[in-house]
Design a protein around this motif. Sequence first.
Motif, PDB file in Angstrom:
ATOM      1  N   ALA A  44      56.879  72.406  69.059  1.00  0.00           N
ATOM      2  CA  ALA A  44      57.165  71.512  70.179  1.00  0.00           C
ATOM      3  C   ALA A  44      57.784  70.266  69.563  1.00  0.00           C
ATOM      4  CB  ALA A  44      55.883  71.168  70.918  1.00  0.00           C
ATOM      5  N   SER A  45      59.104  70.106  69.729  1.00  0.00           N
ATOM      6  CA  SER A  45      59.752  68.983  69.041  1.00  0.00           C
ATOM      7  C   SER A  45      60.340  67.999  70.050  1.00  0.00           C
ATOM      8  CB  SER A  45      60.840  69.499  68.100  1.00  0.00           C
ATOM      9  OG  SER A  45      62.058  69.590  68.760  1.00  0.00           O
ATOM     10  N   ASP A  46      60.382  66.745  69.640  1.00  0.00           N
ATOM     11  CA  ASP A  46      60.984  65.727  70.498  1.00  0.00           C
ATOM     12  C   ASP A  46      61.471  64.579  69.609  1.00  0.00           C
ATOM     13  OD1 ASP A  46      60.669  65.407  73.833  1.00  0.00           O
ATOM     14  OD2 ASP A  46      61.272  63.594  72.736  1.00  0.00           O
ATOM     15  N   VAL A  47      62.469  63.876  70.097  1.00  0.00           N
ATOM     16  CA  VAL A  47      63.039  62.774  69.326  1.00  0.00           C
ATOM     17  C   VAL A  47      62.226  61.482  69.519  1.00  0.00           C
ATOM     18  CG1 VAL A  47      64.668  61.935  71.096  1.00  0.00           C
ATOM     19  CG2 VAL A  47      65.317  61.829  68.681  1.00  0.00           C
ATOM     20  N   ARG A  48      61.329  61.460  70.512  1.00  0.00           N
ATOM     21  CA  ARG A  48      60.569  60.230  70.781  1.00  0.00           C
ATOM     22  C   ARG A  48      59.070  60.466  70.588  1.00  0.00           C
ATOM     23  NH1 ARG A  48      61.047  58.131  76.049  1.00  0.00           N
ATOM     24  NH2 ARG A  48      61.373  60.227  76.819  1.00  0.00           N
ATOM     25  N   GLU A  49      58.389  59.393  70.167  1.00  0.00           N
ATOM     26  CA  GLU A  49      56.962  59.516  69.884  1.00  0.00           C
ATOM     27  C   GLU A  49      56.117  59.664  71.142  1.00  0.00           C
ATOM     28  OE1 GLU A  49      55.727  56.443  67.214  1.00  0.00           O
ATOM     29  OE2 GLU A  49      56.974  57.252  65.587  1.00  0.00           O
ATOM     30  N   GLY A  50      56.532  58.984  72.223  1.00  0.00           N
ATOM     31  CA  GLY A  50      55.761  59.026  73.488  1.00  0.00           C
ATOM     32  C   GLY A  50      55.588  60.461  73.979  1.00  0.00           C
ATOM     33  N   PRO A  51      56.701  61.201  74.155  1.00  0.00           N
ATOM     34  CA  PRO A  51      56.564  62.595  74.591  1.00  0.00           C
ATOM     35  C   PRO A  51      55.722  63.427  73.620  1.00  0.00           C
ATOM     36  CG  PRO A  51      58.832  61.874  74.826  1.00  0.00           C
ATOM     37  CD  PRO A  51      58.098  60.761  74.151  1.00  0.00           C
ATOM     38  N   LEU A  52      55.882  63.176  72.313  1.00  0.00           N
ATOM     39  CA  LEU A  52      55.101  63.980  71.360  1.00  0.00           C
ATOM     40  C   LEU A  52      53.606  63.703  71.482  1.00  0.00           C
ATOM     41  CD1 LEU A  52      56.774  64.458  67.888  1.00  0.00           C
ATOM     42  CD2 LEU A  52      56.562  66.018  69.810  1.00  0.00           C
ATOM     43  N   ARG A  53      53.268  62.452  71.820  1.00  0.00           N
ATOM     44  CA  ARG A  53      51.837  62.149  72.057  1.00  0.00           C
ATOM     45  C   ARG A  53      51.335  62.952  73.253  1.00  0.00           C
ATOM     46  NH1 ARG A  53      52.747  56.975  70.256  1.00  0.00           N
ATOM     47  NH2 ARG A  53      53.372  56.223  72.330  1.00  0.00           N
ATOM     48  N   ARG A  54      52.178  63.004  74.310  1.00  0.00           N
ATOM     49  CA  ARG A  54      51.810  63.803  75.493  1.00  0.00           C
ATOM     50  C   ARG A  54      51.650  65.270  75.099  1.00  0.00           C
ATOM     51  NH1 ARG A  54      55.122  60.366  78.409  1.00  0.00           N
ATOM     52  NH2 ARG A  54      57.039  61.573  78.190  1.00  0.00           N
ATOM     53  N   ALA A  55      52.546  65.745  74.232  1.00  0.00           N
ATOM     54  CA  ALA A  55      52.471  67.145  73.792  1.00  0.00           C
ATOM     55  C   ALA A  55      51.152  67.379  73.047  1.00  0.00           C
ATOM     56  CB  ALA A  55      53.656  67.470  72.885  1.00  0.00           C
ATOM     57  N   GLN A  56      50.794  66.437  72.157  1.00  0.00           N
ATOM     58  CA  GLN A  56      49.555  66.616  71.384  1.00  0.00           C
ATOM     59  C   GLN A  56      48.335  66.642  72.300  1.00  0.00           C
ATOM     60  OE1 GLN A  56      50.479  63.500  68.713  1.00  0.00           O
ATOM     61  NE2 GLN A  56      51.523  64.864  67.278  1.00  0.00           N
ATOM     62  N   GLU A  57      48.375  65.792  73.346  1.00  0.00           N
ATOM     63  CA  GLU A  57      47.258  65.797  74.309  1.00  0.00           C
ATOM     64  C   GLU A  57      47.156  67.162  75.002  1.00  0.00           C
ATOM     65  OE1 GLU A  57      47.854  61.068  75.200  1.00  0.00           O
ATOM     66  OE2 GLU A  57      48.094  62.468  76.888  1.00  0.00           O
ATOM     67  N   THR A  58      48.328  67.700  75.385  1.00  0.00           N
ATOM     68  CA  THR A  58      48.323  69.022  76.044  1.00  0.00           C
ATOM     69  C   THR A  58      47.727  70.071  75.105  1.00  0.00           C
ATOM     70  OG1 THR A  58      50.333  68.468  77.266  1.00  0.00           O
ATOM     71  CG2 THR A  58      49.778  70.790  77.134  1.00  0.00           C
ATOM     72  N   LEU A  59      48.162  70.043  73.833  1.00  0.00           N
ATOM     73  CA  LEU A  59      47.695  71.065  72.886  1.00  0.00           C
ATOM     74  C   LEU A  59      46.187  70.967  72.670  1.00  0.00           C
ATOM     75  CD1 LEU A  59      50.553  71.084  70.204  1.00  0.00           C
ATOM     76  CD2 LEU A  59      50.427  72.182  72.449  1.00  0.00           C
ATOM     77  N   ALA A  60      45.682  69.712  72.590  1.00  0.00           N
ATOM     78  CA  ALA A  60      44.238  69.526  72.396  1.00  0.00           C
ATOM     79  C   ALA A  60      43.485  70.065  73.618  1.00  0.00           C
ATOM     80  CB  ALA A  60      43.942  68.050  72.167  1.00  0.00           C
ATOM     81  N   ARG A  61      44.025  69.733  74.802  1.00  0.00           N
ATOM     82  CA  ARG A  61      43.364  70.159  76.049  1.00  0.00           C
ATOM     83  C   ARG A  61      43.326  71.689  76.150  1.00  0.00           C
ATOM     84  NH1 ARG A  61      46.332  67.058  79.081  1.00  0.00           N
ATOM     85  NH2 ARG A  61      47.645  68.710  79.935  1.00  0.00           N
ATOM     86  N   CYS A  62      44.387  72.340  75.694  1.00  0.00           N
ATOM     87  CA  CYS A  62      44.480  73.803  75.841  1.00  0.00           C
ATOM     88  C   CYS A  62      43.980  74.542  74.606  1.00  0.00           C
ATOM     89  CB  CYS A  62      45.929  74.216  76.097  1.00  0.00           C
ATOM     90  SG  CYS A  62      46.639  73.483  77.556  1.00  0.00           S
ATOM     91  N   GLY A  63      43.540  73.806  73.589  1.00  0.00           N
ATOM     92  CA  GLY A  63      43.065  74.456  72.359  1.00  0.00           C
ATOM     93  C   GLY A  63      44.177  75.213  71.646  1.00  0.00           C
TER      94      GLY A  63
END
Length: 222
Positions: A44-63
């Motif tokens: 899951a790649s993105d050029v901005r840190e904000g979206p990547l933080r959202r991505a990390q939250e999703t991954l943590a939530r979904c295991g």
Amino acid sequence: MNLTPRLQAAAELCRGAQRVIDVGCDHAHLCVELVRRGAAFAYASDVREGPLRRAQETLARCGMEGRIKTVLCDGLRGFTPDRADAVVICGMGGDTICQILRESPWVLAGRHRLVLQPMTRSETVRRFLAHSGCTVTEERLALEGDRLYCVMAARGGCAPYEPENGGLFSDAMRQDPLFSQYLNRLAGRCRAALEGRQSAGLDDGGLREALAILQKEERYAT
Ligand SMILES: C[S@@+](CC[C@H](N)C(=O)[O-])C[C@H]1O[C@@H](n2cnc3c(N)ncnc32)[C@H](O)[C@@H]1O
């Protein structure tokens, strides 16, 4: 996870892919869906840190942290060809999508399935793909609210060619139940733009040509 029709269409066009790079992942919902559908691994790649933080939250939530890795990078610059068998770029303008592909030409060589969903200028993307020797193998239309989005799967590795239908639509799109609606809307936009030019005393050969292609196709599609 409820994917929008646009991202659902993208997930369907990724079927069979084992390792996927999602460029501009934002929330990473698509990556999660792809792994749930059987992909072995996703970036899951993105050029901005904000979206990547959202991505990390999703991954943590979904295991999903063990199966999906977040990567901060511009386009495909952080990747080598062996990382994936499919590359997805959804929710960006057509010009940006072409720019990302142009900067990493390995992705056009035929080893990777491309799944692309331009928010604008889909005809620019089809022309770029044709001129880069990529074939649009499937194309779907997704209706969200009152907007119709084009979602295409393509693969490179052939000789450059002139795009069919001036790039306005692909042959692969003809089976889609929303195809005649798509033609209709596009023809309406071309007609309005042409009338605007003509009322200012100008002509536009490109628009007239596009309208002729669309009107000819409309006659078969209805
Ligand atoms: C509108 S969001 C789309 C998110 C998701 N792909 C979708 O279709 O719902 C566009 C995302 O692309 C990212 N983006 C824009 N240009 C990019 C680039 N050159 N490389 C990587 N990510 C990019 C933005 O930061 C943003 O998170």
